[in-house]
Design a protein around this motif. Structure first.
Motif, PDB file in Angstrom:
ATOM      1  N   LEU A 265     127.232  45.051 169.073  1.00 42.91           N
ATOM      2  CA  LEU A 265     128.260  45.073 170.115  1.00 42.91           C
ATOM      3  C   LEU A 265     129.601  44.623 169.541  1.00 42.91           C
ATOM      4  CD1 LEU A 265     126.236  43.446 173.043  1.00 42.91           C
ATOM      5  CD2 LEU A 265     126.772  45.871 172.742  1.00 42.91           C
ATOM      6  N   ASP A 292     131.620  47.622 173.681  1.00 49.78           N
ATOM      7  CA  ASP A 292     130.935  48.873 173.366  1.00 49.78           C
ATOM      8  C   ASP A 292     129.893  48.589 172.280  1.00 49.78           C
ATOM      9  OD1 ASP A 292     130.188  51.481 173.431  1.00 49.78           O
ATOM     10  OD2 ASP A 292     132.098  52.315 172.743  1.00 49.78           O
ATOM     11  N   SER A 293     129.054  49.573 172.050  1.00 54.09           N
ATOM     12  CA  SER A 293     128.026  49.463 171.019  1.00 54.09           C
ATOM     13  C   SER A 293     128.318  50.440 169.885  1.00 54.09           C
ATOM     14  CB  SER A 293     126.650  49.761 171.607  1.00 54.09           C
ATOM     15  OG  SER A 293     125.668  49.819 170.604  1.00 54.09           O
ATOM     16  N   ARG A 294     128.016  50.042 168.661  1.00 54.05           N
ATOM     17  CA  ARG A 294     128.279  50.887 167.498  1.00 54.05           C
ATOM     18  C   ARG A 294     127.235  51.990 167.332  1.00 54.05           C
ATOM     19  NH1 ARG A 294     130.416  45.854 165.693  1.00 54.05           N
ATOM     20  NH2 ARG A 294     132.580  46.124 165.010  1.00 54.05           N
ATOM     21  N   LYS A 295     126.141  51.909 168.090  1.00 52.90           N
ATOM     22  CA  LYS A 295     125.123  52.949 167.966  1.00 52.90           C
ATOM     23  C   LYS A 295     124.238  52.954 169.204  1.00 52.90           C
ATOM     24  CE  LYS A 295     122.085  49.861 165.335  1.00 52.90           C
ATOM     25  NZ  LYS A 295     121.392  49.628 164.049  1.00 52.90           N
ATOM     26  N   ASN A 296     123.464  54.017 169.348  1.00 52.64           N
ATOM     27  CA  ASN A 296     122.477  54.087 170.416  1.00 52.64           C
ATOM     28  C   ASN A 296     121.259  53.256 170.033  1.00 52.64           C
ATOM     29  OD1 ASN A 296     124.051  55.836 171.970  1.00 52.64           O
ATOM     30  ND2 ASN A 296     123.243  57.632 170.904  1.00 52.64           N
ATOM     31  N   SER A 298     117.192  51.556 171.676  1.00 54.34           N
ATOM     32  CA  SER A 298     116.064  51.781 172.582  1.00 54.34           C
ATOM     33  C   SER A 298     115.283  50.484 172.723  1.00 54.34           C
ATOM     34  CB  SER A 298     115.158  52.895 172.050  1.00 54.34           C
ATOM     35  OG  SER A 298     114.605  52.531 170.798  1.00 54.34           O
ATOM     36  N   VAL A 320     126.418  47.824 178.762  1.00 59.13           N
ATOM     37  CA  VAL A 320     126.632  48.662 177.575  1.00 59.13           C
ATOM     38  C   VAL A 320     125.298  48.978 176.911  1.00 59.13           C
ATOM     39  CG1 VAL A 320     127.628  48.717 175.254  1.00 59.13           C
ATOM     40  CG2 VAL A 320     128.971  47.823 177.163  1.00 59.13           C
ATOM     41  N   LEU A 321     124.443  47.978 176.778  1.00 61.25           N
ATOM     42  CA  LEU A 321     123.144  48.176 176.136  1.00 61.25           C
ATOM     43  C   LEU A 321     122.300  49.194 176.910  1.00 61.25           C
ATOM     44  CD1 LEU A 321     122.371  44.454 175.238  1.00 61.25           C
ATOM     45  CD2 LEU A 321     123.000  46.271 173.640  1.00 61.25           C
ATOM     46  N   ASN A 323     123.459  51.566 178.909  1.00 59.92           N
ATOM     47  CA  ASN A 323     124.088  52.882 178.777  1.00 59.92           C
ATOM     48  C   ASN A 323     123.856  53.498 177.402  1.00 59.92           C
ATOM     49  OD1 ASN A 323     125.087  52.896 181.393  1.00 59.92           O
ATOM     50  ND2 ASN A 323     127.056  51.988 180.814  1.00 59.92           N
ATOM     51  N   ARG A 324     123.554  52.651 176.413  1.00 59.44           N
ATOM     52  CA  ARG A 324     123.287  53.145 175.053  1.00 59.44           C
ATOM     53  C   ARG A 324     121.795  53.300 174.767  1.00 59.44           C
ATOM     54  NH1 ARG A 324     126.563  54.284 170.916  1.00 59.44           N
ATOM     55  NH2 ARG A 324     128.779  54.060 171.395  1.00 59.44           N
ATOM     56  N   GLY A 325     120.942  53.132 175.815  1.00 61.55           N
ATOM     57  CA  GLY A 325     119.537  53.468 175.633  1.00 61.55           C
ATOM     58  C   GLY A 325     118.540  52.353 175.839  1.00 61.55           C
TER      59      GLY A 325
END
Length: 403
Positions: A265, A292-296, A298, A320-321, A323-325
């Protein structure tokens, strides 16, 4: 740890908070009997026949101020046992120490625990017996550890926390310690509150002490949530070093190195200080879309924070986490901010020259002690006892107790 308990003389039982499953439980009945042998046991309730073995004082525990006056009860010699969070809040108004009796089969009720008014301890019946009758130290891990008292510490799941603006985003919240603001009477002697402030100033002893705490916090959290597969941290503001990174990158956390990502993050815009933002909703607006996050990603993410107040910053990160998966998020703060007590203010301890003692820590091992401005020193427990003794209400005017 009971922050403001000088010595235990009175055990106050909030009988109205316990349903029939407790009152018909022989282990609970035996606990009350044995407590009555060792302490001055006071059963408060509005129903006379709820527990026939011991007389019940006809009083609603929400009327604590009148009860203290009538029975001349010294708050700092007393502990309240209850299963009601509302009664915990009432007790805290008078700086009464509290134990929330909470059985493991009540896990569906975790969301009833108010993180703004946490009890001193959350225990089941058996552990309450060990604490009050067998003198076994037991409490939230970070407070016990930083005060260096030893004992058995816990990290407790206290339900879900929701995003202030988007209620569909929610996360599990862990309880490892509390934080008290400066004007709270508990703050002055509370090692964890002071140690976290020293971490924010990047003091090496604070990094060492709290890295040890975080290592154990994570281990205990993984016992509650075995499916955690990623650990990350609330990011700092732009161009600022993150004191939490120092903890997560410490060698004490090498056991979890394969699932730690402190760079996941990041902050995309600056924002004003949360404590100046206003209400919890205004705090959420203050940090809206700030991260924001630097990558997706799970799976189940464990998010580390230092002090959780409204939870707005942590929950914006959780958003954010998700929304990123992420499928699930659990928030683990070093401490949870407590609402200030409105009990009488307490005078600080002073040396022979009328200089105020301040809580400090040794650089070598992080152990707490007291120092006055003229270089006078006190051992931590000695200073704590002085503070509690001079504020024990023994000479308190009961008509001044706030209602």
């Amino acid at each position: 740890m009971f922050s403001l308990c000088t010595r235990v003389e009175n055990i106050i039982i909030d009988m109205d908070s316990f349903d029939d499953s407790y009152l018909e439980n022989q282990v609970f009945a035996q606990l009350l009997h044995d407590l009555g042998v060792k302490y001055n046991l006071l059963l408060l309730g509005t129903e006379k026949d709820r527990f026939i073995e011991t007389e019940i004082i006809q009083a609603n525990i929400s009327e604590f101020s009148a009860f203290l006056k009538d029975f001349k009860i010294i708050p700092m010699y007393s502990i309240v046992l209850t299963s009601s969070m509302k009664r915990i809040e009432e007790a805290h108004k008078l700086n009464l120490s509290t134990i929330l009796i909470f059985e493991s089969d009540e896990i569906d009720d975790f969301n009833q625990i108010d993180h703004k008014h946490l009890p001193d301890k959350i225990l089941d019946i058996g552990t309450t017996r060990k604490l009050l009758l067998d003198n076994v130290l037991h409490g939230n891990f970070n407070e016990l550890s930083v005060q260096q008292t030893g004992g058995t510490g816990y990290v407790f799941p206290i339900g879900e926390i929701h995003h202030q603006l988007f209620s569909n985003f929610k996360a599990n919240l862990m309880y490892a310690g509390r934080y008290f603001v400066y004007d709270d009477p508990r703050s002055y002697i509370h090692c964890l509150s002071t140690m976290i402030l020293r971490l924010k100033k990047f003091k090496p002893y604070a990094v060492e002490a709290l890295a040890y705490c975080l290592h154990t916090d994570i281990k205990l959290t993984l016992k509650s949530f075995e499916d955690i597969n990623l650990i990350t941290v609330v990011p700092s503001k732009p161009e600022q070093e993150n004191h939490l990174d120092l903890l997560l990158n410490h060698t004490k956390l090498d056991q979890f190195r394969s699932i730690i990502d402190t760079n996941l993050l990041f902050t995309v815009r600056d924002y004003g200080k949360q404590k100046q933002a206003g209400s919890f909703t205004e705090r959420a607006i203050n940090v809206l879309d700030a991260f924001d996050s630097r990558k997706n990603i799970s799976g189940h993410v464990l998010l580390i924070d230092d002090i959780l107040t409204s939870g707005s910053t942590a929950m914006e990160c959780a958003k954010v986490l998700y929304n990123r998966g992420a499928e699930k998020v659990t928030i683990l703060p070093l401490a949870i901010m407590q609402s200030s007590s409105n009990a009488p203010s307490h005078g600080k301890i002073k040396d022979q020259f009328d200089e105020e003692y301040r809580l400090n820590f040794k650089n070598k091992d992080g152990s707490p002690f007291w120092v006055a401005s003229d270089g006078e020193f006190l051992e931590y427990n000695e200073g704590k006892k002085l503070y509690l003794k001079q504020n024990s209400y023994e000479d308190y005017q009961y008509d001044e107790i706030p209602c």
